[in-house]
Design an enzyme around this catalytic site. Structure first.
Site, PDB file in Angstrom:
ATOM      1  N   THR A   1       0.732  -0.840   0.133  1.00 42.50           N
ATOM      2  CA  THR A   1      -0.417  -0.074  -0.071  1.00 42.50           C
ATOM      3  C   THR A   1       0.870   1.104   0.169  1.00 42.50           C
ATOM      4  O   THR A   1       2.103   1.443   1.064  1.00 42.50           O
ATOM      5  CB  THR A   1      -0.942  -0.464   1.209  1.00 42.50           C
ATOM      6  OG1 THR A   1      -1.952  -1.049   0.911  1.00 42.50           O
ATOM      7  CG2 THR A   1      -1.331   1.103   0.824  1.00 42.50           C
TER       8      THR A   1
ATOM      9  N   GLU B   1      -7.782   2.393 -10.298  1.00 41.46           N
ATOM     10  CA  GLU B   1      -7.064   2.165 -10.547  1.00 41.46           C
ATOM     11  C   GLU B   1      -5.836   2.379 -12.067  1.00 41.46           C
ATOM     12  O   GLU B   1      -5.419   3.494 -11.675  1.00 41.46           O
ATOM     13  CB  GLU B   1      -6.813   0.314 -10.696  1.00 41.46           C
ATOM     14  CG  GLU B   1      -5.097   0.237 -10.374  1.00 41.46           C
ATOM     15  CD  GLU B   1      -4.372  -1.232 -10.040  1.00 41.46           C
ATOM     16  OE1 GLU B   1      -5.233  -1.811  -9.889  1.00 41.46           O
ATOM     17  OE2 GLU B   1      -3.447  -1.337  -9.894  1.00 41.46           O
TER      18      GLU B   1
ATOM     19  N   GLY C   1       4.671 -10.820  -8.133  1.00 44.46           N
ATOM     20  CA  GLY C   1       4.191 -11.494  -7.388  1.00 44.46           C
ATOM     21  C   GLY C   1       4.792 -12.606  -7.890  1.00 44.46           C
ATOM     22  O   GLY C   1       5.378 -13.466  -6.609  1.00 44.46           O
TER      23      GLY C   1
HETATM   24  N1  LIG Z   1       9.099  -4.339   0.966  1.00 49.80           N
HETATM   25  C1  LIG Z   1       8.428  -5.121  -0.176  1.00 49.80           C
HETATM   26  N2  LIG Z   1       7.813  -6.075   0.381  1.00 49.80           N
HETATM   27  C2  LIG Z   1       7.579  -6.612  -0.719  1.00 49.80           C
HETATM   28  N3  LIG Z   1       7.279  -6.847  -1.757  1.00 49.80           N
HETATM   29  C3  LIG Z   1       7.788  -5.886  -2.316  1.00 49.80           C
HETATM   30  C4  LIG Z   1       8.672  -4.787  -1.249  1.00 49.80           C
HETATM   31  N4  LIG Z   1       9.340  -3.754  -2.247  1.00 49.80           N
HETATM   32  C5  LIG Z   1       9.406  -4.365  -3.397  1.00 49.80           C
HETATM   33  N5  LIG Z   1       8.396  -5.275  -3.639  1.00 49.80           N
HETATM   34  C6  LIG Z   1       8.206  -6.315  -5.219  1.00 49.80           C
HETATM   35  O1  LIG Z   1       7.064  -5.360  -5.553  1.00 49.80           O
HETATM   36  C7  LIG Z   1       5.933  -5.947  -5.849  1.00 49.80           C
HETATM   37  C8  LIG Z   1       4.609  -5.429  -5.517  1.00 49.80           C
HETATM   38  O2  LIG Z   1       5.213  -4.214  -6.937  1.00 49.80           O
HETATM   39  P1  LIG Z   1       3.608  -2.985  -6.200  1.00 49.80           P
HETATM   40  O3  LIG Z   1       3.532  -2.539  -4.873  1.00 49.80           O
HETATM   41  O4  LIG Z   1       3.431  -2.121  -7.727  1.00 49.80           O
HETATM   42  O5  LIG Z   1       2.433  -3.859  -6.905  1.00 49.80           O
HETATM   43  P2  LIG Z   1       0.878  -4.149  -5.703  1.00 49.80           P
HETATM   44  O6  LIG Z   1       0.079  -2.546  -6.532  1.00 49.80           O
HETATM   45  O7  LIG Z   1       0.957  -4.025  -4.600  1.00 49.80           O
HETATM   46  O8  LIG Z   1       0.257  -4.665  -6.606  1.00 49.80           O
HETATM   47  P3  LIG Z   1      -1.187  -5.065  -7.865  1.00 49.80           P
HETATM   48  O9  LIG Z   1      -0.734  -4.066  -8.356  1.00 49.80           O
HETATM   49  O10 LIG Z   1      -0.880  -6.292  -9.033  1.00 49.80           O
HETATM   50  O11 LIG Z   1      -2.220  -5.326  -7.316  1.00 49.80           O
HETATM   51  C9  LIG Z   1       6.265  -7.378  -5.501  1.00 49.80           C
HETATM   52  O12 LIG Z   1       5.623  -8.562  -5.460  1.00 49.80           O
HETATM   53  C10 LIG Z   1       7.794  -8.001  -5.051  1.00 49.80           C
HETATM   54  O13 LIG Z   1       8.546  -8.566  -5.982  1.00 49.80           O
HETATM   55 MG   LIG Z   2      -0.365  -1.746  -8.189  1.00 47.36          MG
END
Ligand SMILES: Nc1ncnc2c1ncn2[C@@H]1O[C@H](COP(=O)(O)OP(=O)(O)OP(=O)(O)O)[C@@H](O)[C@H]1O
Ligand SMILES: [Mg+2]
Length: 274
Positions: free
Chosen positions: A14, A76, A128
């Protein structure tokens, strides 16, 4: 004073964006499986009056926040594109059309032209997948640990390259391209590989699938640029290298934004100040 914030509640992280009292853009992130932390952050910042909200975890976050604040929801993809446009200008890029590839938990791909955008596709291979495969194959599930270890690994004993197939002959395409991700393992039947090498190869797989798809859309839309965003690129030199090298080889220009993980949160913030 801090009055408005943007929040992008994603599948894994988030993200939050706001302007501080000096007008600087501030960014923070929290794990989406502990949204309580966002609530606590808000309690510590009682001046916040309104929240721009986006992302797939919006409803869960709404439940956490109850009716604490005034909330303005934005879809989004709208938020992401708004954020990308803002960050491109902020970081000095002057382009009016590009493929936007958002490597989040999954990967979503868009085409942007003169402020308009359409979603052109995506793939379930994303951040992921990187963390999931890394966890299954090596037991490492922490993103920072995974990327750190991956950066010390080599792929040559696991990936099968074009030149590995075309031995002693001219190759029909560049010999150092990957012919088969993980393809050498089955052929050599070697099961022992250092964890770092396995992780570097997983990064290669994820990066190459995403880039291949992005390039195809760039060709279809006849645009020179591909903007890669999403937290999977955060402090992840190696994934950036995989993506940049392949994009450039295919005669397109990769752009990596500095605040790459925060486009959605920034867009949700700007949406309220319109
Ligand atoms: N501190 C962290 N903890 C977990 N994952 C992380 C972290 N920093 C980077 N990542 C990576 O970033 C990815 C998530 O990226 P991002 O935050 O852009 O996606 P999201 O917005 O949560 O997911 P989506 O848009 O698909 O709903 C994780 O899958 C992992 O590979
Ligand atoms: Mg996202």
């Amino acid at each position: 004073m801090l009055k408005s914030i943007g929040i992008d509640a994603g599948g894994t992280l988030t993200k939050m964006a706001y302007f501080n009292e000096h007008g600087q853009l501030m960014l923070e992130s929290f794990p989406s499986n502990d949204l309580q932390l966002v609530k606590e952050w808000l309690k510590q910042h009682p001046n916040v009056e309104e929240i721009g909200l986006t992302g797939g975890r919006t409803e869960q976050l709404r439940e956490q926040l109850e009716t604490m604040k005034s909330i303005e929801y934005i879809v989004e993809f709208e938020a992401t594109l708004k954020g990308v446009q803002y960050l491109l200008v902020k970081e000095g890029h002057q382009i009016d059309n590009a493929i936007i590839t958002n490597i989040g938990t999954g990967t979503s791909i868009h085409y942007m032209e003169n402020g308009q955008h359409v979603r052109v596709g995506g793939t379930g291979v994303g951040g992921g997948t990187l963390v999931g495969l890394a966890t299954l194959l090596t037991g490492h599930s922490d993103f920072k640990e995974i990327t750190k270890l991956a950066s010390t690994g080599v792929r040559e004993n696991i990936d099968l390259l074009v030149r590995d197939i075309y031995q002693g002959m001219d190759t029909p395409i560049a010999g150092d391209l990957t012919a088969s991700n993980f393809g050498k393992v089955g052929i050599t039947a070697t099961t022992e590989h250092p964890q770092a090498d396995v992780l570097a190869t997983v990064q290669g797989l994820v990066g190459e699938v995403i880039t291949t798809l992005s390039i195809q859309f760039a060709e279809q839309k006849e645009t020179a640029y591909i903007v890669y965003i999403g937290s999977t690129l955060t402090d992840n030199e190696d994934l950036q290298k995989v993506i940049a090298n392949y994009t450039i080889l295919k005669k397109h220009n990769p752009i990596f934004l500095q605040d790459r993980g925060y486009a959605g949160a920034v867009g949700a913030l700007l949406n309220m100040n319109k």
